[in-house]
Enzyme design. Sequence first.
Site, PDB file in Angstrom:
ATOM      1  N   THR A  47      52.586  41.219  36.751  1.00  0.00           N
ATOM      2  CA  THR A  47      51.783  40.908  35.565  1.00  0.00           C
ATOM      3  C   THR A  47      52.163  41.808  34.389  1.00  0.00           C
ATOM      4  O   THR A  47      52.620  42.935  34.592  1.00  0.00           O
ATOM      5  CB  THR A  47      50.289  41.113  35.890  1.00  0.00           C
ATOM      6  OG1 THR A  47      49.533  41.053  34.686  1.00  0.00           O
ATOM      7  CG2 THR A  47      50.010  42.470  36.545  1.00  0.00           C
ATOM      8  N   ASP A  48      51.924  41.307  33.188  1.00  0.00           N
ATOM      9  CA  ASP A  48      52.177  42.129  31.993  1.00  0.00           C
ATOM     10  C   ASP A  48      51.230  43.329  31.921  1.00  0.00           C
ATOM     11  O   ASP A  48      51.478  44.283  31.185  1.00  0.00           O
ATOM     12  CB  ASP A  48      52.081  41.286  30.708  1.00  0.00           C
ATOM     13  CG  ASP A  48      50.724  40.638  30.482  1.00  0.00           C
ATOM     14  OD1 ASP A  48      49.818  40.789  31.336  1.00  0.00           O
ATOM     15  OD2 ASP A  48      50.556  39.962  29.444  1.00  0.00           O
ATOM     16  N   GLU A  49      50.137  43.287  32.708  1.00  0.00           N
ATOM     17  CA  GLU A  49      49.163  44.383  32.649  1.00  0.00           C
ATOM     18  C   GLU A  49      49.750  45.700  33.140  1.00  0.00           C
ATOM     19  O   GLU A  49      49.180  46.759  32.882  1.00  0.00           O
ATOM     20  CB  GLU A  49      47.900  44.040  33.449  1.00  0.00           C
ATOM     21  CG  GLU A  49      47.179  42.855  32.858  1.00  0.00           C
ATOM     22  CD  GLU A  49      45.731  42.725  33.290  1.00  0.00           C
ATOM     23  OE1 GLU A  49      45.134  43.701  33.746  1.00  0.00           O
ATOM     24  OE2 GLU A  49      45.202  41.610  33.160  1.00  0.00           O
ATOM     25  N   LYS A  67      48.969  46.588  41.020  1.00  0.00           N
ATOM     26  CA  LYS A  67      50.136  45.711  40.795  1.00  0.00           C
ATOM     27  C   LYS A  67      51.367  46.559  40.458  1.00  0.00           C
ATOM     28  O   LYS A  67      52.479  46.270  40.909  1.00  0.00           O
ATOM     29  CB  LYS A  67      49.859  44.712  39.659  1.00  0.00           C
ATOM     30  CG  LYS A  67      48.787  43.680  39.955  1.00  0.00           C
ATOM     31  CD  LYS A  67      49.142  42.730  41.083  1.00  0.00           C
ATOM     32  CE  LYS A  67      50.242  41.747  40.729  1.00  0.00           C
ATOM     33  NZ  LYS A  67      50.464  40.757  41.828  1.00  0.00           N
ATOM     34  N   TYR A 112      43.094  47.308  39.101  1.00  0.00           N
ATOM     35  CA  TYR A 112      43.917  46.111  39.349  1.00  0.00           C
ATOM     36  C   TYR A 112      45.356  46.331  38.892  1.00  0.00           C
ATOM     37  O   TYR A 112      46.302  46.178  39.672  1.00  0.00           O
ATOM     38  CB  TYR A 112      43.324  44.885  38.629  1.00  0.00           C
ATOM     39  CG  TYR A 112      44.316  43.752  38.495  1.00  0.00           C
ATOM     40  CD1 TYR A 112      44.714  43.016  39.610  1.00  0.00           C
ATOM     41  CD2 TYR A 112      44.892  43.435  37.259  1.00  0.00           C
ATOM     42  CE1 TYR A 112      45.662  41.994  39.490  1.00  0.00           C
ATOM     43  CE2 TYR A 112      45.828  42.421  37.136  1.00  0.00           C
ATOM     44  CZ  TYR A 112      46.209  41.699  38.260  1.00  0.00           C
ATOM     45  OH  TYR A 112      47.144  40.703  38.144  1.00  0.00           O
TER      46      TYR A 112
HETATM   47  P1  NAD Z   1      43.860  33.977  42.372  1.00  0.00           P
HETATM   48  O1  NAD Z   1      42.871  35.064  42.538  1.00  0.00           O
HETATM   49  O2  NAD Z   1      43.445  32.675  41.789  1.00  0.00           O
HETATM   50  O3  NAD Z   1      44.515  33.643  43.798  1.00  0.00           O
HETATM   51  C1  NAD Z   1      44.865  34.628  44.730  1.00  0.00           C
HETATM   52  C2  NAD Z   1      45.138  33.957  46.073  1.00  0.00           C
HETATM   53  O4  NAD Z   1      45.581  34.955  47.000  1.00  0.00           O
HETATM   54  C3  NAD Z   1      43.896  33.298  46.702  1.00  0.00           C
HETATM   55  O5  NAD Z   1      44.227  32.036  47.232  1.00  0.00           O
HETATM   56  C4  NAD Z   1      43.501  34.268  47.812  1.00  0.00           C
HETATM   57  O6  NAD Z   1      42.852  33.636  48.914  1.00  0.00           O
HETATM   58  C5  NAD Z   1      44.862  34.819  48.208  1.00  0.00           C
HETATM   59  N1  NAD Z   1      44.764  36.147  48.836  1.00  0.00           N
HETATM   60  C6  NAD Z   1      44.060  37.220  48.389  1.00  0.00           C
HETATM   61  N2  NAD Z   1      44.195  38.238  49.257  1.00  0.00           N
HETATM   62  C7  NAD Z   1      45.002  37.803  50.256  1.00  0.00           C
HETATM   63  C8  NAD Z   1      45.534  38.410  51.428  1.00  0.00           C
HETATM   64  N3  NAD Z   1      45.218  39.670  51.762  1.00  0.00           N
HETATM   65  N4  NAD Z   1      46.343  37.680  52.228  1.00  0.00           N
HETATM   66  C9  NAD Z   1      46.657  36.406  51.920  1.00  0.00           C
HETATM   67  N5  NAD Z   1      46.185  35.775  50.831  1.00  0.00           N
HETATM   68  C10 NAD Z   1      45.367  36.470  50.010  1.00  0.00           C
HETATM   69  O7  NAD Z   1      45.062  34.625  41.556  1.00  0.00           O
HETATM   70  P2  NAD Z   1      46.042  33.971  40.463  1.00  0.00           P
HETATM   71  O8  NAD Z   1      45.417  34.059  39.138  1.00  0.00           O
HETATM   72  O9  NAD Z   1      46.553  32.675  40.965  1.00  0.00           O
HETATM   73  O10 NAD Z   1      47.227  35.049  40.491  1.00  0.00           O
HETATM   74  C11 NAD Z   1      48.291  34.921  41.429  1.00  0.00           C
HETATM   75  C12 NAD Z   1      49.246  36.082  41.227  1.00  0.00           C
HETATM   76  O11 NAD Z   1      49.751  36.087  39.887  1.00  0.00           O
HETATM   77  C13 NAD Z   1      48.616  37.450  41.447  1.00  0.00           C
HETATM   78  O12 NAD Z   1      49.547  38.267  42.114  1.00  0.00           O
HETATM   79  C14 NAD Z   1      48.362  37.975  40.035  1.00  0.00           C
HETATM   80  O13 NAD Z   1      48.420  39.376  40.012  1.00  0.00           O
HETATM   81  C15 NAD Z   1      49.515  37.339  39.275  1.00  0.00           C
HETATM   82  N6  NAD Z   1      49.286  37.066  37.852  1.00  0.00           N
HETATM   83  C16 NAD Z   1      48.208  36.334  37.445  1.00  0.00           C
HETATM   84  C17 NAD Z   1      48.053  36.020  36.088  1.00  0.00           C
HETATM   85  C18 NAD Z   1      46.889  35.196  35.593  1.00  0.00           C
HETATM   86  O14 NAD Z   1      46.734  35.034  34.371  1.00  0.00           O
HETATM   87  N7  NAD Z   1      46.065  34.635  36.452  1.00  0.00           N
HETATM   88  C19 NAD Z   1      49.002  36.468  35.162  1.00  0.00           C
HETATM   89  C20 NAD Z   1      50.094  37.225  35.610  1.00  0.00           C
HETATM   90  C21 NAD Z   1      50.231  37.496  36.968  1.00  0.00           C
HETATM   91  O1  TDX Z   2      33.281  36.982  30.725  1.00  0.00           O
HETATM   92  C1  TDX Z   2      34.295  37.429  30.176  1.00  0.00           C
HETATM   93  N1  TDX Z   2      34.235  37.791  28.858  1.00  0.00           N
HETATM   94  C2  TDX Z   2      35.288  38.308  28.177  1.00  0.00           C
HETATM   95  O2  TDX Z   2      35.176  38.624  26.972  1.00  0.00           O
HETATM   96  C3  TDX Z   2      35.553  37.569  30.859  1.00  0.00           C
HETATM   97  C4  TDX Z   2      35.685  37.174  32.299  1.00  0.00           C
HETATM   98  C5  TDX Z   2      36.617  38.086  30.152  1.00  0.00           C
HETATM   99  N2  TDX Z   2      36.495  38.465  28.861  1.00  0.00           N
HETATM  100  C6  TDX Z   2      37.670  39.025  28.156  1.00  0.00           C
HETATM  101  C7  TDX Z   2      38.361  40.175  28.854  1.00  0.00           C
HETATM  102  C8  TDX Z   2      39.807  40.005  28.463  1.00  0.00           C
HETATM  103  O3  TDX Z   2      40.045  40.636  27.205  1.00  0.00           O
HETATM  104  O4  TDX Z   2      38.641  37.976  28.081  1.00  0.00           O
HETATM  105  C9  TDX Z   2      39.973  38.491  28.271  1.00  0.00           C
HETATM  106  C10 TDX Z   2      40.597  37.796  29.477  1.00  0.00           C
HETATM  107  O5  TDX Z   2      39.906  38.252  30.624  1.00  0.00           O
HETATM  108  P1  TDX Z   2      40.294  37.748  32.093  1.00  0.00           P
HETATM  109  O6  TDX Z   2      40.261  36.263  32.126  1.00  0.00           O
HETATM  110  O7  TDX Z   2      39.460  38.508  33.064  1.00  0.00           O
HETATM  111  O8  TDX Z   2      41.841  38.153  32.183  1.00  0.00           O
HETATM  112  P2  TDX Z   2      42.608  39.552  32.025  1.00  0.00           P
HETATM  113  O9  TDX Z   2      41.728  40.702  32.245  1.00  0.00           O
HETATM  114  O10 TDX Z   2      43.367  39.479  30.723  1.00  0.00           O
HETATM  115  O11 TDX Z   2      43.629  39.442  33.272  1.00  0.00           O
HETATM  116  C11 TDX Z   2      44.313  38.189  33.559  1.00  0.00           C
HETATM  117  O12 TDX Z   2      45.630  38.233  33.048  1.00  0.00           O
HETATM  118  C12 TDX Z   2      46.567  39.043  33.697  1.00  0.00           C
HETATM  119  C13 TDX Z   2      44.331  37.891  35.044  1.00  0.00           C
HETATM  120  O13 TDX Z   2      43.004  37.884  35.543  1.00  0.00           O
HETATM  121  C14 TDX Z   2      45.194  38.872  35.787  1.00  0.00           C
HETATM  122  O14 TDX Z   2      45.257  38.522  37.170  1.00  0.00           O
HETATM  123  C15 TDX Z   2      46.579  38.842  35.198  1.00  0.00           C
HETATM  124  O15 TDX Z   2      47.398  39.813  35.785  1.00  0.00           O
END
Ligand code: NAD
Ligand code: TDX
Length: 342
Positions: free
Chosen positions: A125-127, A157, A153
């Site tokens: 992730t970019d985080e 990562k 978190y």
């Molecule tokens: P999500 O939380 O929707 O899904 C995570 C999945 O992993 C779920 O199906 C969960 O059951 C499974 N999981 C959790 N712990 C596990 C374990 N111990 N063993 C097997 N499975 C397990 O997450 P997402 O948003 O789809 O993110 C997927 C990946 O992409 C993550 O690694 C996250 O860090 C990365 N990522 C997410 C975003 C975003 O915006 N959502 C952006 C950049 C990177």
């Molecule tokens: O209720 C809310 N109110 C609010 O203002 C929530 C849930 C979030 N926010 C803000 C926090 C952040 O600035 O919105 C922005 C986005 O929040 P999230 O959806 O929780 O995402 P973020 O914290 O940016 O992280 C996401 O992007 C990077 C994913 O959850 C991560 O898994 C990924 O790595």
Amino acid sequence: MTVIVTGGAGFIGSNFVFHMLNTYPDYRIICLDKLTYAGNLSTLEPVMNNPDFRFVKLDICDREGVNRLFEEERPDIVVNFAAESHVDRSIENPEIFLQTNILGTQVLMDACRKYGIKRYHQVSTDEVYGDLPLDRPDLFFTEETPIHTSSPYSSSKAGADLLVMAYNRTYGLPVTISRCSNNYGPYHFPEKLIPLMIVNALADKPLPVYGEGLNVRDWLYVEDHCRAIDLIIHRGRNGEVYNVGGHNEMRNIDIVKLICKELGKPESLITHVEDRKGHDMRYAIDPTKIHNELGWLPETKFEDGIKKTIRWYLDNREWWEAIISGEYQNYYEKIYGSRARH
Ligand code: NAD
Ligand code: TDX
């Protein structure tokens, strides 16, 4: 080719499973998922009977189970999406983040070493780069930006990323890492900003914006992320990191207002609440490397992607209604119940 996709019952992983089955009809896709609160088997319903697909309920930290699966399937490629992914939850309870995100990654890579693979891909992730100031719009995260994390978190990562690079250098494991910006699209769990606001607005519930809502995120439609990972696992260079993002920076408050407008809901639903602890200000990806090396460009513009996403939530109420009817209520109370109006 046999590809193990971990975390394939979650948001991005499930979109990736669909992408791979549609794009490569001769591939075998194995989804390994623990089915935590964030994993949803109903999401994978459309492919459950596909003979090229297999679902295995398994924890990536379960070394014996993971080794058994590798023994049976002998995968060519492993793509690791499995993670605890929500920043707010990591602030409440960091431990499971360290277990799954770091130790789980180690177990997977050990299996890759033992059985041999062509590529281990870590979905990061970019985080991991921390945040950028709002008053320096000229700054972007490149692959050379130092790791500088803010939350449990992002620290977990980043720990996993360092371990992946160490396995590459020490043991010669063939690896790649992608660091993507915020995704949005179908099957996004309604604890994250965009789906939470859609679901709350549809129920005329308050829309809890943290602080002033001026924090900036760089949004990418999930299918564009899936195409980037597809390119990296096939053509990305061993040992390299690729940033993925579409130069689409938006302030949280503007996203929430846009969702109100699209759904015909009043902005008076917006409620400013106490800020997230350690809240990152701005994320912004420089995707030059993946563009130059692999020809990747995002295809979905935010104006279209957000409309498609809202349409999906309107057309798939049963998917998210099932989620918000259960344990989710306790979670919501825990995270938002104590957050005073700001
Ligand atoms: P999500 O939380 O929707 O899904 C995570 C999945 O992993 C779920 O199906 C969960 O059951 C499974 N999981 C959790 N712990 C596990 C374990 N111990 N063993 C097997 N499975 C397990 O997450 P997402 O948003 O789809 O993110 C997927 C990946 O992409 C993550 O690694 C996250 O860090 C990365 N990522 C997410 C975003 C975003 O915006 N959502 C952006 C950049 C990177
Ligand atoms: O209720 C809310 N109110 C609010 O203002 C929530 C849930 C979030 N926010 C803000 C926090 C952040 O600035 O919105 C922005 C986005 O929040 P999230 O959806 O929780 O995402 P973020 O914290 O940016 O992280 C996401 O992007 C990077 C994913 O959850 C991560 O898994 C990924 O790595």
